[in-house]
Design a protein around this motif. Sequence first.
Motif, PDB file in Angstrom:
ATOM      1  N   GLU A   2       1.995  -9.647   6.112  1.00  0.00           N
ATOM      2  CA  GLU A   2       3.103  -8.924   6.748  1.00  0.00           C
ATOM      3  C   GLU A   2       3.070  -7.465   6.275  1.00  0.00           C
ATOM      4  OE1 GLU A   2       6.782 -10.993   6.044  1.00  0.00           O
ATOM      5  OE2 GLU A   2       5.924 -12.910   6.673  1.00  0.00           O
ATOM      6  N   TYR A   3       3.805  -6.599   7.009  1.00  0.00           N
ATOM      7  CA  TYR A   3       3.760  -5.155   6.729  1.00  0.00           C
ATOM      8  C   TYR A   3       5.154  -4.564   6.573  1.00  0.00           C
ATOM      9  CZ  TYR A   3      -1.008  -5.554   8.489  1.00  0.00           C
ATOM     10  OH  TYR A   3      -2.315  -5.928   8.665  1.00  0.00           O
ATOM     11  N   PHE A   4       5.257  -3.531   5.743  1.00  0.00           N
ATOM     12  CA  PHE A   4       6.376  -2.589   5.819  1.00  0.00           C
ATOM     13  C   PHE A   4       5.893  -1.428   6.684  1.00  0.00           C
ATOM     14  CE2 PHE A   4       7.501  -4.399   1.550  1.00  0.00           C
ATOM     15  CZ  PHE A   4       8.801  -4.785   1.844  1.00  0.00           C
ATOM     16  N   THR A   5       6.841  -0.718   7.286  1.00  0.00           N
ATOM     17  CA  THR A   5       6.466   0.460   8.075  1.00  0.00           C
ATOM     18  C   THR A   5       7.099   1.689   7.444  1.00  0.00           C
ATOM     19  OG1 THR A   5       6.398  -0.910  10.049  1.00  0.00           O
ATOM     20  CG2 THR A   5       6.471   1.462  10.402  1.00  0.00           C
ATOM     21  N   GLY A   9       5.636   5.816  10.637  1.00  0.00           N
ATOM     22  CA  GLY A   9       5.031   4.800  11.507  1.00  0.00           C
ATOM     23  C   GLY A   9       3.823   4.100  10.902  1.00  0.00           C
ATOM     24  N   VAL A  10       3.329   4.580   9.744  1.00  0.00           N
ATOM     25  CA  VAL A  10       2.169   3.939   9.112  1.00  0.00           C
ATOM     26  C   VAL A  10       2.574   2.568   8.558  1.00  0.00           C
ATOM     27  CG1 VAL A  10       0.617   4.100   7.109  1.00  0.00           C
ATOM     28  CG2 VAL A  10       0.902   6.067   8.627  1.00  0.00           C
ATOM     29  N   LYS A  11       1.762   1.564   8.846  1.00  0.00           N
ATOM     30  CA  LYS A  11       2.045   0.204   8.373  1.00  0.00           C
ATOM     31  C   LYS A  11       1.316  -0.047   7.055  1.00  0.00           C
ATOM     32  CE  LYS A  11       2.903  -2.117  12.776  1.00  0.00           C
ATOM     33  NZ  LYS A  11       4.347  -1.997  12.601  1.00  0.00           N
ATOM     34  N   ILE A  12       1.999  -0.754   6.160  1.00  0.00           N
ATOM     35  CA  ILE A  12       1.457  -0.950   4.806  1.00  0.00           C
ATOM     36  C   ILE A  12       1.622  -2.428   4.416  1.00  0.00           C
ATOM     37  CG2 ILE A  12       3.652  -0.001   3.924  1.00  0.00           C
ATOM     38  CD1 ILE A  12       2.175   1.010   1.472  1.00  0.00           C
ATOM     39  N   LYS A  14       2.474  -5.809   2.799  1.00  0.00           N
ATOM     40  CA  LYS A  14       3.652  -6.014   1.944  1.00  0.00           C
ATOM     41  C   LYS A  14       3.359  -6.360   0.489  1.00  0.00           C
ATOM     42  CE  LYS A  14       7.574  -7.077   4.860  1.00  0.00           C
ATOM     43  NZ  LYS A  14       8.583  -8.079   5.238  1.00  0.00           N
ATOM     44  N   HIS A  41      -4.692  -4.260   0.577  1.00  0.00           N
ATOM     45  CA  HIS A  41      -3.966  -3.095   0.082  1.00  0.00           C
ATOM     46  C   HIS A  41      -4.332  -2.956  -1.393  1.00  0.00           C
ATOM     47  CE1 HIS A  41       0.393  -1.392  -0.724  1.00  0.00           C
ATOM     48  NE2 HIS A  41      -0.542  -0.691  -1.324  1.00  0.00           N
ATOM     49  N   ASP A 101      -5.200   6.307   2.563  1.00  0.00           N
ATOM     50  CA  ASP A 101      -4.016   5.843   3.293  1.00  0.00           C
ATOM     51  C   ASP A 101      -2.750   6.382   2.654  1.00  0.00           C
ATOM     52  OD1 ASP A 101      -5.135   3.895   5.380  1.00  0.00           O
ATOM     53  OD2 ASP A 101      -6.238   3.465   3.546  1.00  0.00           O
TER      54      ASP A 101
END
Length: 276
Positions: A2-5, A9-12, A14, A41, A101
């Motif tokens: 899953e991602y945080f935004t 708008g860049v997704k990272i 979790k 990540h 990133d």
Amino acid sequence: MEYFTLYNGVKIPKVGFGTYKVIDQSAQGIVETALSVGYRHLDTARMYMNEKEVGAGIAASGVARKDIFLTTKVWRDDLSYDDTMASVENSLKDLGTDYLDLCLLHWPMPETDREKWQEKDLSAWRALEKLYKENVIRAIGVSNFLPHHLMPLMKEAEVTPMVNQLEYHPGYCQAHAVHYSQQQGLLVEAWSPLGRTRVLEDALVLELAEKYGKTPAQICLRFALDNHVLPLPKSSSAERMKANLDIFDFTISPEDMSRLMCMPQTGWGGHHPDTF
Ligand SMILES: NC(=O)c1ccc[n+]([C@@H]2O[C@H](COP(=O)([O-])OP(=O)(O)OC[C@H]3O[C@@H](n4cnc5c(N)ncnc54)[C@H](OP(=O)(O)O)[C@@H]3O)[C@@H](O)[C@H]2O)c1
């Protein structure tokens, strides 16, 4: 995953993999193992002196660079425009990549000329802003910045920071700094999310591990996620790396989160940005 935004708008992803003290001969293999068990990540820093090994691990992993979210940091000795530019250039070279990133200012206070810290932070920040605008870095941020370090920077910044990386775990969750950062639109990341193992034997953490059928480490990592904080656990064992990713099938109840938030201070790493 899953991602945080981030606000741009860049997704990272979790959960990130921490690489502090991942050094010497085993470092490349540890990074490869982390990627092979599913991490996408990676968190490193110029100061960890392992960027070559992290880059080699990425290259050997077979995972495409574009599928990895890669963070590094500028050390506090390099808080000037030119030194920050040089630091990022060296990071890119050692990591074997042409973009980052995320890049963070590691600590707000320099070792020398401490009274000029605001000026120095801003000068370094101007370099990160330039590299961001030139698309060399997809997101820029800070680390160990308390609200009184962020405030002067936010006033002058053309690009406001997207991330603040702080020590964060049950027993040391810096509620004021986290709340302020989140209110300003920054994503908070947790360094030492396991308190470097110091909190894994805590009675409350053990009690909740038993209650939720999870390990103490998984309770600490879920504690971060349930407060919208992104944990960066480090491990040298494939088994523990996997377990540290296996935290998406439960949540901690509000009552238990409150108990964790309110437990007495424990496991603090001992570094305060204003005093060390
Ligand atoms: N911005 C900053 O100033 C700053 C400062 C410190 C750290 N960081 C970042 O945050 C990352 C994480 O912090 P950290 O390395 O200090 O500490 P940490 O991740 O809280 O703890 C790492 C320790 O926990 C053990 N461990 C890992 N998973 C475990 C599990 N499931 N069960 C039991 N033990 C486990 C590891 O041992 P094994 O290796 O044997 O598994 C290691 O001794 C760093 O690697 C770095 O990327 C940033």
